[in-house]
Design an enzyme around this catalytic site. Sequence first.
Site, PDB file in Angstrom:
ATOM      1  N   TYR A 157     -10.759 -11.279 -38.873  1.00  0.00           N
ATOM      2  CA  TYR A 157     -10.156  -9.946 -38.833  1.00  0.00           C
ATOM      3  C   TYR A 157     -11.253  -8.917 -39.043  1.00  0.00           C
ATOM      4  O   TYR A 157     -12.062  -9.047 -39.968  1.00  0.00           O
ATOM      5  CB  TYR A 157      -9.099  -9.824 -39.926  1.00  0.00           C
ATOM      6  CG  TYR A 157      -8.443  -8.452 -40.004  1.00  0.00           C
ATOM      7  CD1 TYR A 157      -7.642  -7.987 -38.963  1.00  0.00           C
ATOM      8  CD2 TYR A 157      -8.619  -7.638 -41.125  1.00  0.00           C
ATOM      9  CE1 TYR A 157      -7.032  -6.739 -39.035  1.00  0.00           C
ATOM     10  CE2 TYR A 157      -8.003  -6.390 -41.204  1.00  0.00           C
ATOM     11  CZ  TYR A 157      -7.215  -5.942 -40.160  1.00  0.00           C
ATOM     12  OH  TYR A 157      -6.620  -4.706 -40.236  1.00  0.00           O
ATOM     13  N   ASP A 162     -19.860  -8.917 -40.182  1.00  0.00           N
ATOM     14  CA  ASP A 162     -18.862  -8.100 -40.864  1.00  0.00           C
ATOM     15  C   ASP A 162     -18.758  -8.588 -42.303  1.00  0.00           C
ATOM     16  O   ASP A 162     -18.216  -9.663 -42.574  1.00  0.00           O
ATOM     17  CB  ASP A 162     -17.519  -8.221 -40.121  1.00  0.00           C
ATOM     18  CG  ASP A 162     -16.417  -7.372 -40.748  1.00  0.00           C
ATOM     19  OD1 ASP A 162     -16.637  -6.806 -41.841  1.00  0.00           O
ATOM     20  OD2 ASP A 162     -15.334  -7.284 -40.137  1.00  0.00           O
ATOM     21  N   LYS A 202     -14.460  -2.288 -48.752  1.00  0.00           N
ATOM     22  CA  LYS A 202     -13.838  -2.867 -49.934  1.00  0.00           C
ATOM     23  C   LYS A 202     -14.636  -2.606 -51.231  1.00  0.00           C
ATOM     24  O   LYS A 202     -14.564  -1.496 -51.746  1.00  0.00           O
ATOM     25  CB  LYS A 202     -13.519  -4.338 -49.689  1.00  0.00           C
ATOM     26  CG  LYS A 202     -12.495  -4.451 -48.523  1.00  0.00           C
ATOM     27  CD  LYS A 202     -11.795  -5.759 -48.354  1.00  0.00           C
ATOM     28  CE  LYS A 202     -10.640  -5.596 -47.363  1.00  0.00           C
ATOM     29  NZ  LYS A 202     -10.779  -6.299 -46.109  1.00  0.00           N
TER      30      LYS A 202
HETATM   31  C1  LIG Z   1     -10.468  -5.659 -44.715  1.00  0.00           C
HETATM   32  C2  LIG Z   1     -11.375  -5.994 -43.608  1.00  0.00           C
HETATM   33  C3  LIG Z   1     -11.645  -5.077 -42.561  1.00  0.00           C
HETATM   34  C4  LIG Z   1     -10.891  -3.792 -42.408  1.00  0.00           C
HETATM   35  O1  LIG Z   1     -11.116  -2.903 -43.456  1.00  0.00           O
HETATM   36  P1  LIG Z   1     -10.047  -1.735 -43.706  1.00  0.00           P
HETATM   37  O2  LIG Z   1     -10.688  -0.923 -44.782  1.00  0.00           O
HETATM   38  O3  LIG Z   1      -8.776  -2.400 -44.116  1.00  0.00           O
HETATM   39  O4  LIG Z   1      -9.898  -0.992 -42.428  1.00  0.00           O
HETATM   40  C5  LIG Z   1     -12.620  -5.402 -41.638  1.00  0.00           C
HETATM   41  N1  LIG Z   1     -13.279  -6.564 -41.702  1.00  0.00           N
HETATM   42  C6  LIG Z   1     -13.037  -7.475 -42.669  1.00  0.00           C
HETATM   43  C7  LIG Z   1     -13.816  -8.743 -42.702  1.00  0.00           C
HETATM   44  C8  LIG Z   1     -12.068  -7.228 -43.636  1.00  0.00           C
HETATM   45  O5  LIG Z   1     -11.805  -8.160 -44.565  1.00  0.00           O
END
Ligand SMILES: *Cc1c(COP(=O)(O)O)cnc(C)c1O
Length: 446
Positions: free
Chosen positions: A144, A243, A271
Site C-alpha cells: 500500500y 516507501d 507516520k
Molecule cells: C500509511 C502508508 C502510506 C499512506 O500514508 P497516509 O499518510 O495514510 O496517506 C503510504 N505508504 C505506506 C507504506 C503506508 O504504510
Amino acid sequence: MSTDARSVQAFARAKRVTPGGVNSPVRAFAAVGGTPRFIAAAKGPYLYDIDGNEFVDLVCSWGPMLLGHAHPEVLAAVATAAEQGTSFGAPTLAEVELASAIIDRTPVEQVRLVNSGTEATMSVLRLARGITGRDKIIKFAGCYHGHVDALLASAGSGVATLAIPGTPGVTRATTEDTIVLGYNDREAVRKAFATFGPQIAAVITEAAAGNMGVIPPGVADGLNFNAFLAAIAHEHGALLISDEVMTGFRVSRSGQYGLDGVQPDLMTFGKVMGGGFPAAAFGGPAELMEHLAPVGGVYQAGTLSGNPVATTAGLTTLRLADDEVYAHVDRVSAQLRTAASAALSAEGVPHVVQRSGNLFSVFFVPDGVTAVPDYATAATQSTARYAAFFHAMLDQGVYLPSSAFEGWFLSSAHDDTAMTRIVEALPLAAQAAAAVEVPAGQETRS
Ligand SMILES: *Cc1c(COP(=O)(O)O)cnc(C)c1O
C-alpha cells in the site's frame, strides 16, 4: 466486557454525515464486525473511548505514535509552536531542522515536506517520471502506498480487507502504466523488465511490506529483495523508490534502511516523522530532488506543507526517539510475539508470526503454511478467526488492528503493566480463534 452504547450511537450519527461513518475505511471495523470505538482521549499506551473504556493500544494510530500518546515533551513543544502561529505559507527554521533530522538518519540528501504519505508517494512518482521521461511503474501486490490513483491496484490492507476488486474512479489510462507483480517474486520482475524495460520509470516497494501483514524482503542467493530491485532497476535506467512511510523511524532509527542497508534512489516517509500530526516527506540525492520546482521543472507544492505545528511534533518525536526507545520497542515486540504465538499454539490455532525489526503481524494462515512471502499467501488467512481473536482481545481491554492484514504497533510507552494486560488477555482470545470453524478446504493439513 466493555460497553459500547455511546459508540453505537455515535456510529449511527457518523454514518448519516460521513460515508460509512469514518474518514478512512479500515476504521469502520468492517472486516471484524461490530462497532468501531469512538475515542475520547489517549495517554501513553492507552486509548479511552466515549463509553469510558480503557484499552491497551496496539494500533498506535497505525504507526505514528512511537513514543505513545500525548507524550508530555511533544505536547509542550506543540503548544509552544502553536502559540507562535499555526501557518505562515513562508519558510521556517523548523522545516530545515526536520529535513536535517531525516537526512541525518537516512541516505537521502534532500527532502521535500508534504502532509501525508499519499502525497509523498504521489509526488515521488511524478518526480521519477519527470526525471526518466518514462511512464510505467512497477508495484507489488499487497503493498500500500496511499490512495494514489496509479498505486491503488492490489493495494493491501484497506482494499484487501474490504475485498474491493478494482478501484472505480481510476482511469484505464492510469492503471495501464502500473505493472503489478507478486512481492518477493524476482522472476516476475526480470520478465517485466525484459518486456517493458525502456518504458519503466521506477519500481516502488514498501521497504518491508507492512500493509498485507508484515512481510520482510526475502533473501535469495545472499541478496535481499530490495538490493535485487535496486540492481535490476539501475540496469534498465529505472529508479528504485523505497516507501518507508510505515517502517521509517519505526523499525529502527533509520527505518528498514537501518536494517538492510539497501540504498534506494528515492524514499518516502510519513507516520512517525509527523509525531501524530499530518507531516510526510520524500527525498533522495540532490541531483534527483533538484528536478523539483523551483529549481527544476517537476511541479509540486502545498499550502500547509512544512506546517510549523506538525513539523515541531515530528522533530520533537525524532529527537526523543533515541537508542533506548528502539531497544524498548524491540524488547516488548519480542515479548508479545512470543506470548501471542505460545497462546495460539496452546489452542492448536495454526499461525505464522513475521516481522521486520519491531514491526510484526500474526497471520492466521492454514495449517502447514510456515512462511508468508507474498500477498497470495497472506490472503489464505482465516479472517473469521482473526475477527474472533480481535473481539476477544477488545472485550478484555486490548485494542488490536481491525484487520488481519495489519501490523501490530507498539511504543516506548508500553510498560510492564500494559504488556501484562495484553499477555493475560491472549489465552481467551486464542480460545475464541480456535472455536471458529474454518471451512473445509481452507485448512490443508500437511
Ligand atoms: C500509511 C502508508 C502510506 C499512506 O500514508 P497516509 O499518510 O495514510 O496517506 C503510504 N505508504 C505506506 C507504506 C503506508 O504504510
